[in-house]
Write a protein that holds these residues in place. Sequence first.
Motif, PDB file in Angstrom:
ATOM      1  N   ALA A 207      -3.200  -9.032  -6.094  1.00 54.79           N
ATOM      2  CA  ALA A 207      -2.922  -9.777  -4.869  1.00 54.79           C
ATOM      3  C   ALA A 207      -2.984  -8.874  -3.642  1.00 54.79           C
ATOM      4  O   ALA A 207      -3.426  -9.290  -2.570  1.00 54.79           O
ATOM      5  CB  ALA A 207      -1.557 -10.449  -4.964  1.00 54.79           C
ATOM      6  N   ALA A 208      -2.521  -7.630  -3.790  1.00 54.93           N
ATOM      7  CA  ALA A 208      -2.526  -6.710  -2.661  1.00 54.93           C
ATOM      8  C   ALA A 208      -3.941  -6.405  -2.197  1.00 54.93           C
ATOM      9  O   ALA A 208      -4.177  -6.156  -1.018  1.00 54.93           O
ATOM     10  CB  ALA A 208      -1.817  -5.410  -3.045  1.00 54.93           C
ATOM     11  N   GLY A 209      -4.909  -6.427  -3.128  1.00 52.75           N
ATOM     12  CA  GLY A 209      -6.286  -6.153  -2.758  1.00 52.75           C
ATOM     13  C   GLY A 209      -7.096  -7.400  -2.496  1.00 52.75           C
ATOM     14  O   GLY A 209      -8.300  -7.311  -2.258  1.00 52.75           O
ATOM     15  N   ALA A 210      -6.484  -8.578  -2.541  1.00 52.63           N
ATOM     16  CA  ALA A 210      -7.213  -9.835  -2.388  1.00 52.63           C
ATOM     17  C   ALA A 210      -7.123 -10.344  -0.956  1.00 52.63           C
ATOM     18  O   ALA A 210      -6.196 -10.029  -0.214  1.00 52.63           O
ATOM     19  CB  ALA A 210      -6.663 -10.883  -3.355  1.00 52.63           C
ATOM     20  N   ASP A 211      -8.109 -11.149  -0.591  1.00 55.59           N
ATOM     21  CA  ASP A 211      -8.092 -11.810   0.713  1.00 55.59           C
ATOM     22  C   ASP A 211      -7.261 -13.089   0.674  1.00 55.59           C
ATOM     23  O   ASP A 211      -6.811 -13.558   1.714  1.00 55.59           O
ATOM     24  CB  ASP A 211      -9.522 -12.144   1.143  1.00 55.59           C
ATOM     25  CG  ASP A 211     -10.373 -10.896   1.304  1.00 55.59           C
ATOM     26  OD1 ASP A 211     -10.234 -10.215   2.331  1.00 55.59           O
ATOM     27  OD2 ASP A 211     -11.170 -10.590   0.390  1.00 55.59           O
ATOM     28  N   THR A 434       8.291  -2.834  -2.483  1.00 54.34           N
ATOM     29  CA  THR A 434       8.910  -2.361  -1.249  1.00 54.34           C
ATOM     30  C   THR A 434       8.253  -1.064  -0.777  1.00 54.34           C
ATOM     31  O   THR A 434       8.039  -0.867   0.426  1.00 54.34           O
ATOM     32  CB  THR A 434      10.417  -2.139  -1.461  1.00 54.34           C
ATOM     33  OG1 THR A 434      11.002  -3.324  -2.001  1.00 54.34           O
ATOM     34  CG2 THR A 434      11.102  -1.794  -0.152  1.00 54.34           C
ATOM     35  N   HIS A 435       7.924  -0.184  -1.717  1.00 50.21           N
ATOM     36  CA  HIS A 435       7.237   1.058  -1.349  1.00 50.21           C
ATOM     37  C   HIS A 435       5.855   0.755  -0.769  1.00 50.21           C
ATOM     38  O   HIS A 435       5.437   1.401   0.199  1.00 50.21           O
ATOM     39  CB  HIS A 435       7.112   1.967  -2.567  1.00 50.21           C
ATOM     40  CG  HIS A 435       6.448   3.272  -2.280  1.00 50.21           C
ATOM     41  ND1 HIS A 435       7.036   4.257  -1.515  1.00 50.21           N
ATOM     42  CD2 HIS A 435       5.224   3.757  -2.642  1.00 50.21           C
ATOM     43  CE1 HIS A 435       6.214   5.294  -1.416  1.00 50.21           C
ATOM     44  NE2 HIS A 435       5.110   5.003  -2.084  1.00 50.21           N
ATOM     45  N   ARG A 436       5.149  -0.233  -1.345  1.00 53.78           N
ATOM     46  CA  ARG A 436       3.837  -0.586  -0.808  1.00 53.78           C
ATOM     47  C   ARG A 436       3.958  -1.107   0.618  1.00 53.78           C
ATOM     48  O   ARG A 436       3.122  -0.792   1.469  1.00 53.78           O
ATOM     49  CB  ARG A 436       3.185  -1.641  -1.708  1.00 53.78           C
ATOM     50  CG  ARG A 436       1.975  -2.299  -1.079  1.00 53.78           C
ATOM     51  CD  ARG A 436       1.054  -2.880  -2.093  1.00 53.78           C
ATOM     52  NE  ARG A 436       0.439  -1.820  -2.870  1.00 53.78           N
ATOM     53  CZ  ARG A 436      -0.597  -1.115  -2.444  1.00 53.78           C
ATOM     54  NH1 ARG A 436      -1.098  -1.336  -1.251  1.00 53.78           N
ATOM     55  NH2 ARG A 436      -1.115  -0.182  -3.196  1.00 53.78           N
ATOM     56  N   MET A 437       4.967  -1.908   0.887  1.00 49.10           N
ATOM     57  CA  MET A 437       5.163  -2.405   2.247  1.00 49.10           C
ATOM     58  C   MET A 437       5.451  -1.248   3.198  1.00 49.10           C
ATOM     59  O   MET A 437       5.036  -1.261   4.353  1.00 49.10           O
ATOM     60  CB  MET A 437       6.306  -3.422   2.270  1.00 49.10           C
ATOM     61  CG  MET A 437       6.086  -4.635   1.378  1.00 49.10           C
ATOM     62  SD  MET A 437       4.575  -5.540   1.741  1.00 49.10           S
ATOM     63  CE  MET A 437       4.950  -6.157   3.392  1.00 49.10           C
ATOM     64  N   MET A 438       6.146  -0.228   2.707  1.00 47.00           N
ATOM     65  CA  MET A 438       6.406   0.941   3.537  1.00 47.00           C
ATOM     66  C   MET A 438       5.117   1.709   3.813  1.00 47.00           C
ATOM     67  O   MET A 438       4.923   2.224   4.927  1.00 47.00           O
ATOM     68  CB  MET A 438       7.435   1.850   2.867  1.00 47.00           C
ATOM     69  CG  MET A 438       7.832   3.048   3.725  1.00 47.00           C
ATOM     70  SD  MET A 438       9.142   4.033   2.968  1.00 47.00           S
ATOM     71  CE  MET A 438       9.333   5.328   4.214  1.00 47.00           C
ATOM     72  N   ILE A 439       4.228   1.810   2.813  1.00 41.51           N
ATOM     73  CA  ILE A 439       2.936   2.464   3.035  1.00 41.51           C
ATOM     74  C   ILE A 439       2.185   1.760   4.149  1.00 41.51           C
ATOM     75  O   ILE A 439       1.631   2.392   5.063  1.00 41.51           O
ATOM     76  CB  ILE A 439       2.097   2.470   1.742  1.00 41.51           C
ATOM     77  CG1 ILE A 439       2.734   3.382   0.696  1.00 41.51           C
ATOM     78  CG2 ILE A 439       0.670   2.930   2.025  1.00 41.51           C
ATOM     79  CD1 ILE A 439       2.012   3.368  -0.644  1.00 41.51           C
ATOM     80  N   ARG A 440       2.166   0.439   4.099  1.00 43.11           N
ATOM     81  CA  ARG A 440       1.460  -0.328   5.128  1.00 43.11           C
ATOM     82  C   ARG A 440       2.086  -0.103   6.500  1.00 43.11           C
ATOM     83  O   ARG A 440       1.382   0.092   7.491  1.00 43.11           O
ATOM     84  CB  ARG A 440       1.487  -1.817   4.766  1.00 43.11           C
ATOM     85  CG  ARG A 440       0.791  -2.705   5.761  1.00 43.11           C
ATOM     86  CD  ARG A 440       0.832  -4.160   5.324  1.00 43.11           C
ATOM     87  NE  ARG A 440       0.121  -4.349   4.076  1.00 43.11           N
ATOM     88  CZ  ARG A 440       0.045  -5.529   3.444  1.00 43.11           C
ATOM     89  NH1 ARG A 440       0.666  -6.585   3.944  1.00 43.11           N
ATOM     90  NH2 ARG A 440      -0.619  -5.639   2.321  1.00 43.11           N
ATOM     91  N   ALA A 467      -9.094  -2.317   4.564  1.00 41.81           N
ATOM     92  CA  ALA A 467      -9.350  -2.271   3.120  1.00 41.81           C
ATOM     93  C   ALA A 467      -8.631  -1.127   2.426  1.00 41.81           C
ATOM     94  O   ALA A 467      -8.167  -1.253   1.309  1.00 41.81           O
ATOM     95  CB  ALA A 467     -10.847  -2.185   2.894  1.00 41.81           C
ATOM     96  N   ALA A 468      -8.454   0.060   3.025  1.00 38.64           N
ATOM     97  CA  ALA A 468      -7.790   1.215   2.381  1.00 38.64           C
ATOM     98  C   ALA A 468      -6.293   1.017   2.275  1.00 38.64           C
ATOM     99  O   ALA A 468      -5.669   1.468   1.318  1.00 38.64           O
ATOM    100  CB  ALA A 468      -8.092   2.479   3.157  1.00 38.64           C
ATOM    101  N   THR A 469      -5.608   0.362   3.250  1.00 44.09           N
ATOM    102  CA  THR A 469      -4.149   0.198   3.224  1.00 44.09           C
ATOM    103  C   THR A 469      -3.706  -0.729   2.100  1.00 44.09           C
ATOM    104  O   THR A 469      -2.632  -0.558   1.543  1.00 44.09           O
ATOM    105  CB  THR A 469      -3.679  -0.376   4.576  1.00 44.09           C
ATOM    106  OG1 THR A 469      -4.094   0.484   5.624  1.00 44.09           O
ATOM    107  CG2 THR A 469      -2.174  -0.474   4.641  1.00 44.09           C
ATOM    108  N   GLU A 470      -4.446  -1.836   1.580  1.00 44.13           N
ATOM    109  CA  GLU A 470      -4.053  -2.771   0.534  1.00 44.13           C
ATOM    110  C   GLU A 470      -4.436  -2.268  -0.830  1.00 44.13           C
ATOM    111  O   GLU A 470      -4.618  -3.026  -1.769  1.00 44.13           O
ATOM    112  CB  GLU A 470      -4.688  -4.135   0.759  1.00 44.13           C
ATOM    113  CG  GLU A 470      -4.199  -4.835   1.972  1.00 44.13           C
ATOM    114  CD  GLU A 470      -2.712  -5.002   1.940  1.00 44.13           C
ATOM    115  OE1 GLU A 470      -2.130  -4.850   2.999  1.00 44.13           O
ATOM    116  OE2 GLU A 470      -2.140  -5.247   0.925  1.00 44.13           O
ATOM    117  N   ARG A 471      -4.680  -0.886  -0.757  1.00 41.23           N
ATOM    118  CA  ARG A 471      -5.006  -0.381  -2.093  1.00 41.23           C
ATOM    119  C   ARG A 471      -3.975  -0.918  -3.062  1.00 41.23           C
ATOM    120  O   ARG A 471      -2.783  -0.822  -2.860  1.00 41.23           O
ATOM    121  CB  ARG A 471      -5.013   1.145  -2.108  1.00 41.23           C
ATOM    122  CG  ARG A 471      -5.353   1.687  -3.503  1.00 41.23           C
ATOM    123  CD  ARG A 471      -5.484   3.175  -3.496  1.00 41.23           C
ATOM    124  NE  ARG A 471      -5.720   3.671  -4.819  1.00 41.23           N
ATOM    125  CZ  ARG A 471      -6.891   3.736  -5.412  1.00 41.23           C
ATOM    126  NH1 ARG A 471      -7.951   3.318  -4.786  1.00 41.23           N
ATOM    127  NH2 ARG A 471      -7.035   4.214  -6.629  1.00 41.23           N
TER     128      ARG A 471
END
Length: 650
Positions: A207-211, A434-440, A467-471
């Motif tokens: 889902a993180a990499g999907a449109d 939560t960590h992924r949201m922090m990366i973004r 595209a690189a941030t939703e890795r």
Amino acid sequence: MTAPGGDSRSAQFPPAAGPPTGGPPSATPPSEASRLLDTVLAEAARRRRADLQARLARERGRLETSTCLVAVVGEFKKGKGTLINALLDMRVCGTDPVATTLVPTLVRYAPRATATLQRAAPASDASADSAVPPSTHPTDEPVTITALHEVTQAAAAEGRGASITTVTGAEIGIPRRLLESGLLLLDTPGLNGGLADGRATATLRAAAGADAVVFVSDASQELTAPELELLRRLVRLCPAVVLALAKVDVYPHWRRIRDTNLAHLRRSRLELPIFPLAAPLRHHALRAGRSDLDGESGYPALAAILRDDIVGGRRARLEKIAAEAAADALGQMLAELETERAALADPAAARELRARLEEAEQRAKGMTEAAATWRQALGDRSQDMTARLRDDLDNRLRNLESAVAGRIETSEPARDWDDLRGWLYRQTNDALLTHRMMIRSEAEALVTVVTREFEADSGRVRALLDAATERPLGTLAEGQDPEFQQVGGVDLLAQGARGGGIGLMIVSVGGTVATLAGFATASVLLAPVGIGVLVVLGRRTIASIRENEVRVHRANALKTAREYLAETRRVAAQDSATAREQIYRNLRDTLTEQAAELSTSAQRNKEASARSIKATWESRRARLAAVEAEVARLRSLVGTAGAAGTGVAP
């Protein structure tokens, strides 16, 4: 059956333009942005601006090969594969009533039907990025679609069988018009309990990499608490989420379920469109050529939002970026011509103009050097971002490990392991999300600060970095269950008797001593005491065995949990580091390219000014007329770029 398409939410979308059909790709006329890019590319080639040509060619390639990934997500046996099959009118995904999909399956356009299994790479070069199978890979294995279904599906009771252990994904290509525009459909493995399922990590990663995400539930019951929780997380991860209510042809009470789901969504503050779907009606309508029945199936409305809103919306964003790139290139070429025109029109001021241009050239060259302010800001901020993200991930997983240890210490793993495992998966997925949201968030802050130093438009750079941030998250294998060996009732009694035998031995020894001492009556008096001691010590032995058993079970459970968290830490740390590195490199490369273009433009402006100073009066007049004509022509192109959506004024 009653038309599910009568739902007010699905009715707001226009119907699809006919069912998806096979055949070769149709000739699609180039868009306005594509034509603009071609025109500006030719202009850059005529003016020998190789740097601008390279950037514009990349934008042209992005438009030609643009794809839009839609992940189909849902709980176990809710109808995800059936939805894809009905949407495309072809059996591309397995829909066995017992077996379930075990690996992600990507469906894309291809002139003829193809299927590929993706095997795990050797340990030395294995990649964590396997949620969306790439189109080419050293371990790709061409198969038939039927063979693919046999390998990628297994009965729930079989789990991950030997045939699937090396398969990380699958890809199917079919000739369907709905896919021709660049739509990619990803069938994800079904979940059982939302975030409490170990496979939820891979789902969140997809889902993180999907449109967009199509979340599939069915009309048998209202949305469960785990489904609502997963929906809330998906909305945070993905820019577009729609809810598909499958099997409305099977359950007459589907309207009540739909209304109840809408109420649940409102309480959760989720504004999602719901599409009631009936796959059998869809297939029958397409075979019979009944567009009215097809509309009642609900699938044309879903196809329309995928094609027009999601795929069309992504292409519109790419075309806007391309038009902005064309306008920027035109602006640089126009500035060179206007500099030359100013020098030709006012020879007296040409030398002063040249001095200013030399200063601009030096400043532009400085922006390409390592000591540039924006480069220093990028280096410093990147280091700070890396430190914060490392600390955040370490703290979250360390706290989770302590919480796991405390929970296991107060439980009986042999009895509570299913609950413990679900809780562990849920907490792990929550920590990684939560960590992924922090990366973004950190990436957005980095882009804002660095581009401010660069004095560039941060919005365009953010779009390039998207595209690189939703890795996606790295793939985590489900933790292996520990084995809890419990002592059976017969064995427990036997061991208790052995423990109680100590009491009998004490009585026997006591009786022997008493007899030797001449006290025959002492043996008789001690016999009841020995029996009591036997019972007490036997009971204590049983309790001790139980305590030891629970202690061993807790140790096994803690070992298993720690191994799972260690693997989580390894994959998540690698994924986080890769995301940080990609963010840094893309931002650095984008701004370096812009700085180099600025430096080239400044140099060419200076050279144009120098030519004007050396020109004779007659040649100056002729050149001035030619330059003014060129300026007028380029200004009209800049106006076209503005009309394409950039907002750049001529």
